[in-house]
Each structure stands twice: as C-alpha cells, then as structure tokens.
Design an enzyme around this catalytic site. Structure first.
Site, PDB file in Angstrom:
ATOM      1  N   SER A 105       0.847  -1.205   0.000  1.00 12.52           N
ATOM      2  CA  SER A 105       0.000   0.000   0.000  1.00 12.52           C
ATOM      3  C   SER A 105       0.872   1.241   0.000  1.00 12.52           C
ATOM      4  O   SER A 105       1.691   1.432   0.919  1.00 12.52           O
ATOM      5  CB  SER A 105      -0.889   0.004   1.235  1.00 12.52           C
ATOM      6  OG  SER A 105      -1.406   1.314   1.427  1.00 12.52           O
ATOM      7  N   HIS A 149      -1.359  -1.300  -4.173  1.00 11.27           N
ATOM      8  CA  HIS A 149      -2.610  -1.010  -3.463  1.00 11.27           C
ATOM      9  C   HIS A 149      -2.682   0.494  -3.192  1.00 11.27           C
ATOM     10  O   HIS A 149      -1.768   1.074  -2.603  1.00 11.27           O
ATOM     11  CB  HIS A 149      -2.613  -1.802  -2.154  1.00 11.27           C
ATOM     12  CG  HIS A 149      -3.875  -1.720  -1.364  1.00 11.27           C
ATOM     13  ND1 HIS A 149      -4.960  -2.535  -1.595  1.00 11.27           N
ATOM     14  CD2 HIS A 149      -4.227  -0.928  -0.317  1.00 11.27           C
ATOM     15  CE1 HIS A 149      -5.924  -2.266  -0.731  1.00 11.27           C
ATOM     16  NE2 HIS A 149      -5.503  -1.291   0.057  1.00 11.27           N
ATOM     17  N   ASP A 155      -4.936   3.435  -1.434  1.00 13.27           N
ATOM     18  CA  ASP A 155      -6.000   3.685  -0.460  1.00 13.27           C
ATOM     19  C   ASP A 155      -6.624   5.054  -0.688  1.00 13.27           C
ATOM     20  O   ASP A 155      -5.965   6.081  -0.495  1.00 13.27           O
ATOM     21  CB  ASP A 155      -5.428   3.594   0.963  1.00 13.27           C
ATOM     22  CG  ASP A 155      -5.116   2.163   1.337  1.00 13.27           C
ATOM     23  OD1 ASP A 155      -6.040   1.341   1.305  1.00 13.27           O
ATOM     24  OD2 ASP A 155      -3.935   1.865   1.626  1.00 13.27           O
ATOM     25  N   MET A 190      -9.357   7.739   0.381  1.00 12.70           N
ATOM     26  CA  MET A 190     -10.171   8.105   1.550  1.00 12.70           C
ATOM     27  C   MET A 190     -10.765   9.497   1.359  1.00 12.70           C
ATOM     28  O   MET A 190     -10.079  10.395   0.859  1.00 12.70           O
ATOM     29  CB  MET A 190      -9.293   8.100   2.807  1.00 12.70           C
ATOM     30  CG  MET A 190      -8.540   6.799   3.016  1.00 12.70           C
ATOM     31  SD  MET A 190      -7.669   6.799   4.583  1.00 12.70           S
ATOM     32  CE  MET A 190      -6.708   5.286   4.444  1.00 12.70           C
ATOM     33  N   HIS A 192      -8.565   0.773  -3.476  1.00 10.60           N
ATOM     34  CA  HIS A 192      -9.439   0.470  -2.330  1.00 10.60           C
ATOM     35  C   HIS A 192     -10.184   1.757  -1.996  1.00 10.60           C
ATOM     36  O   HIS A 192      -9.607   2.682  -1.424  1.00 10.60           O
ATOM     37  CB  HIS A 192      -8.549  -0.017  -1.168  1.00 10.60           C
ATOM     38  CG  HIS A 192      -9.271  -0.228   0.116  1.00 10.60           C
ATOM     39  ND1 HIS A 192      -8.610  -0.448   1.302  1.00 10.60           N
ATOM     40  CD2 HIS A 192     -10.583  -0.261   0.419  1.00 10.60           C
ATOM     41  CE1 HIS A 192      -9.494  -0.598   2.280  1.00 10.60           C
ATOM     42  NE2 HIS A 192     -10.695  -0.478   1.762  1.00 10.60           N
ATOM     43  N   MET A 199     -12.406   3.928   0.004  1.00 14.51           N
ATOM     44  CA  MET A 199     -13.043   4.165   1.304  1.00 14.51           C
ATOM     45  C   MET A 199     -13.762   5.502   1.188  1.00 14.51           C
ATOM     46  O   MET A 199     -13.405   6.487   1.842  1.00 14.51           O
ATOM     47  CB  MET A 199     -11.971   4.179   2.406  1.00 14.51           C
ATOM     48  CG  MET A 199     -11.401   2.797   2.686  1.00 14.51           C
ATOM     49  SD  MET A 199      -9.822   2.845   3.550  1.00 14.51           S
ATOM     50  CE  MET A 199      -8.714   2.920   2.142  1.00 14.51           C
ATOM     51  N   MET A 216     -10.905  -6.424   6.137  1.00  6.48           N
ATOM     52  CA  MET A 216     -10.131  -5.447   6.907  1.00  6.48           C
ATOM     53  C   MET A 216      -9.771  -6.042   8.264  1.00  6.48           C
ATOM     54  O   MET A 216     -10.658  -6.488   9.003  1.00  6.48           O
ATOM     55  CB  MET A 216     -10.939  -4.155   7.140  1.00  6.48           C
ATOM     56  CG  MET A 216     -11.211  -3.308   5.915  1.00  6.48           C
ATOM     57  SD  MET A 216      -9.759  -2.800   4.978  1.00  6.48           S
ATOM     58  CE  MET A 216      -8.767  -1.936   6.210  1.00  6.48           C
ATOM     59  N   PHE A 252      -6.280   4.529   8.480  1.00  4.31           N
ATOM     60  CA  PHE A 252      -4.878   4.850   8.769  1.00  4.31           C
ATOM     61  C   PHE A 252      -3.988   3.631   8.584  1.00  4.31           C
ATOM     62  O   PHE A 252      -4.435   2.490   8.788  1.00  4.31           O
ATOM     63  CB  PHE A 252      -4.732   5.347  10.221  1.00  4.31           C
ATOM     64  CG  PHE A 252      -5.613   6.521  10.513  1.00  4.31           C
ATOM     65  CD1 PHE A 252      -5.212   7.805  10.179  1.00  4.31           C
ATOM     66  CD2 PHE A 252      -6.875   6.333  11.072  1.00  4.31           C
ATOM     67  CE1 PHE A 252      -6.055   8.897  10.422  1.00  4.31           C
ATOM     68  CE2 PHE A 252      -7.722   7.408  11.315  1.00  4.31           C
ATOM     69  CZ  PHE A 252      -7.312   8.699  10.984  1.00  4.31           C
ATOM     70  N   ASP A 308      -6.199  -6.790   4.704  1.00  6.16           N
ATOM     71  CA  ASP A 308      -5.632  -5.442   4.740  1.00  6.16           C
ATOM     72  C   ASP A 308      -5.641  -4.896   6.165  1.00  6.16           C
ATOM     73  O   ASP A 308      -6.710  -4.740   6.760  1.00  6.16           O
ATOM     74  CB  ASP A 308      -6.494  -4.557   3.820  1.00  6.16           C
ATOM     75  CG  ASP A 308      -5.952  -3.151   3.647  1.00  6.16           C
ATOM     76  OD1 ASP A 308      -4.893  -2.833   4.214  1.00  6.16           O
ATOM     77  OD2 ASP A 308      -6.609  -2.374   2.925  1.00  6.16           O
ATOM     78  N   GLY A 346      -2.382  -4.112   9.360  1.00  8.19           N
ATOM     79  CA  GLY A 346      -1.549  -4.706  10.400  1.00  8.19           C
ATOM     80  C   GLY A 346      -0.854  -5.992   9.987  1.00  8.19           C
ATOM     81  O   GLY A 346      -0.517  -6.818  10.842  1.00  8.19           O
ATOM     82  N   SER A 397       2.862  -0.252   6.140  1.00  8.45           N
ATOM     83  CA  SER A 397       4.037   0.067   6.957  1.00  8.45           C
ATOM     84  C   SER A 397       5.066  -1.052   6.964  1.00  8.45           C
ATOM     85  O   SER A 397       6.258  -0.786   7.091  1.00  8.45           O
ATOM     86  CB  SER A 397       3.606   0.429   8.382  1.00  8.45           C
ATOM     87  OG  SER A 397       2.663  -0.488   8.865  1.00  8.45           O
TER      88      SER A 397
HETATM   89  C1  DX5 Z   1      -6.136   1.281   6.013  1.00  6.27           C
HETATM   90  C2  DX5 Z   1      -5.759   0.926   4.598  1.00  6.27           C
HETATM   91  C3  DX5 Z   1      -4.594   0.028   4.483  1.00  6.27           C
HETATM   92  C4  DX5 Z   1      -3.306   0.547   5.074  1.00  6.27           C
HETATM   93  C5  DX5 Z   1      -2.601  -0.630   5.652  1.00  6.27           C
HETATM   94  O1  DX5 Z   1      -7.334   1.963   5.991  1.00  6.27           O
HETATM   95  O2  DX5 Z   1      -6.841   0.293   3.934  1.00  6.27           O
HETATM   96  O3  DX5 Z   1      -4.398  -0.413   3.137  1.00  6.27           O
HETATM   97  O4  DX5 Z   1      -2.465   1.161   4.147  1.00  6.27           O
HETATM   98  O5  DX5 Z   1      -1.504  -0.190   6.339  1.00  6.27           O
HETATM   99  P1  DX5 Z   1      -0.692  -1.141   7.308  1.00  6.27           P
HETATM  100  O6  DX5 Z   1      -0.209  -2.306   6.481  1.00  6.27           O
HETATM  101  O7  DX5 Z   1       0.382  -0.268   7.813  1.00  6.27           O
HETATM  102  O8  DX5 Z   1      -1.649  -1.602   8.389  1.00  6.27           O
HETATM  103 ZN    ZN Z   2      -6.406  -0.574   1.876  1.00  6.60          ZN
END
Ligand code: DX5
Ligand code: ZN
Length: 226
Positions: A7, A32, A34, A36, A65, A67, A136, A142, A174, A176, A197
C-alpha cells in the site's frame, strides 16, 4: 500462490515512482492505493490523479481500495486513470449489486470490503458476482494500526462461504500485516496480503517485501504438502 499488494499509503511520496519500481522488481503482485474521502473514514488521501501517476510508474495491476461514500460517482474516473481492481465498502453504497456491475462495466475486477465489525452476511448475496473479498483486519482510515485477532476466524468463515457458494472470489486482507502474522493469515485463507508500513515503512522496501513474501509463502508450501 500468495501475493503481496504493497500500500502506497506508507510510501515516500517525494520518491513515489522510484519506490514503486523497487517493489515491482522485488516481486509485488499489485500496487494497493488507499482512497479516503474524510467522510466514510476519518482521513483524506488521494484521488484518480495519483492513480494516473502510479499507472505511469508501473506495469503492475493497480488495486484501488475506495473508502469513500457514493463510490458509483468515481468508478469511471478511477478506471480511466488506470485502476485494474476496484473495491468498495457495502456501507458506502445503496445498491451494492449495481456498484459491482459498474466496476465490471468499467473493465475492472470488482471487490467488496468487510470492515472488522461488518458481518459476512453483508456480502453473501454478491459473493458469486465479485472477483475478490477484502477483509479489513484494522478499522480503515490509517496505516500502521494493530492487527485485530478475531480476523482469523472471519477469514476461515469467509473461505467456507466462498467454497460452499462456488464463488471464484479471492481473499485479500488489509491492515496490520507483517512477517509476524503473514503465515497465519494465509493458513486461515488469505491469498493477497496488503502491507503498508511493513513494506514502505521500512528503510529498504524491496528487502521488506521479499521477507514478507518469504514469511507468507512458507505457510503456503507447507499447506500444499499437507
Ligand atoms: C487502512 C488501509 C490500508 C493501510 C494498511 O485503511 O486500507 O491499506 O495502508 O496499512 P498497514 O499495512 O500499515 O496496516
Ligand atoms: Zn487498503
């Protein structure tokens, strides 16, 4: 085969092209992105404009993705910008089946996303219409959050739902994800691992990606021998 979708949420945007090239070379399967809107989730990120830049930086399929509320309004724009896969949250659209059709009409693979508190029942009626289900394992909004352990059980139930319904949907996860839990989520049914991350948050994203792929694939090969 396990695949990794890094991501770019955790990437260094001053060096985005370079960082994407590095993870493509290291064996990433998707990029990926994200998206938002500050309404559906409490954060704002990027739109089609950045997807267009990512498109110029890589041959990899772009996994958008969304959101965002009312995703129907933006599916065309993301597809035109170069997205290959588009996923939406069922809570963000009134007519999920129609939204999935719009994604397919735009020439993209369609996914539905389950938040940690969203039951599988929300997608039961469309599981045969989608190409993937994104689970998720954190609340969206975040990067860098802690994996929610109840996700393991949900993955197993989703795998059963997909098998019993004859769906061809793949399971993406997706939130953690890192070397410490990659093997376990694969064992529970995940096939595509999103990682922000754990890849771009590390000093050497290409090395981090290879280590994550190794950690995830050990389990997959053990499983195929079983
Ligand atoms: C969170 C996103 C994820 C995010 C994952 O809302 O959908 O794709 O980037 O980040 P990590 O892998 O750090 O949890
Ligand atoms: Zn995502």
């Amino acid at each position: 085969m396990v695949e990794i979708a890094p991501s770019i949420l955790s990437a260094d945007f001053t060096r985005l092209g370079e960082q994407i090239a590095a993870i493509e070379h290291a064996g990433a399967a998707y990029v990926h992105v994200d998206v938002m809107d500050g309404h559906f989730v409490p954060n704002l990120t990027v739109g089609p404009f950045i997807v267009e830049s990512v498109r110029r930086a890589t041959q990899l399929p772009i996994d958008a993705h969304l959101m965002i509320e009312n995703p129907d309004n933006f599916i065309g724009a993301f597809a035109a910008a170069g997205a290959n896969l588009i996923s939406v949250h069922p809570e963000a659209t009134y007519h999920l089946h129609r939204t999935i059709s719009y994604i397919h009409q735009a020439g993209c693979r369609a996914g539905v996303v389950l938040n940690p508190a969203t039951p599988l029942a929300m997608i039961e009626e469309v599981v045969n219409d989608v190409d993937y289900v994104l689970v998720m394992s954190v609340n969206p909004g975040f990067g860098g959050q802690k994996f929610i352990p109840s996700t393991f059980e949900k993955l197993r139930r989703l795998r059963t739902l997909i098998q019993t319904s004859g769906s061809r949907a793949r399971i993406e996860i997706d939130g953690g994800i890192g070397i410490e839990n990659a093997a376990a989520v694969v064992a529970a049914g995940a096939e595509i691992l999103v990682a922000g991350s754990a890849v771009f948050g590390k000093p050497d994203p290409a090395k981090a990606l290879r280590e994550l792929l190794d950690a995830a694939s050990v389990q997959a090969s053990e499983r195929s021998l079983a």
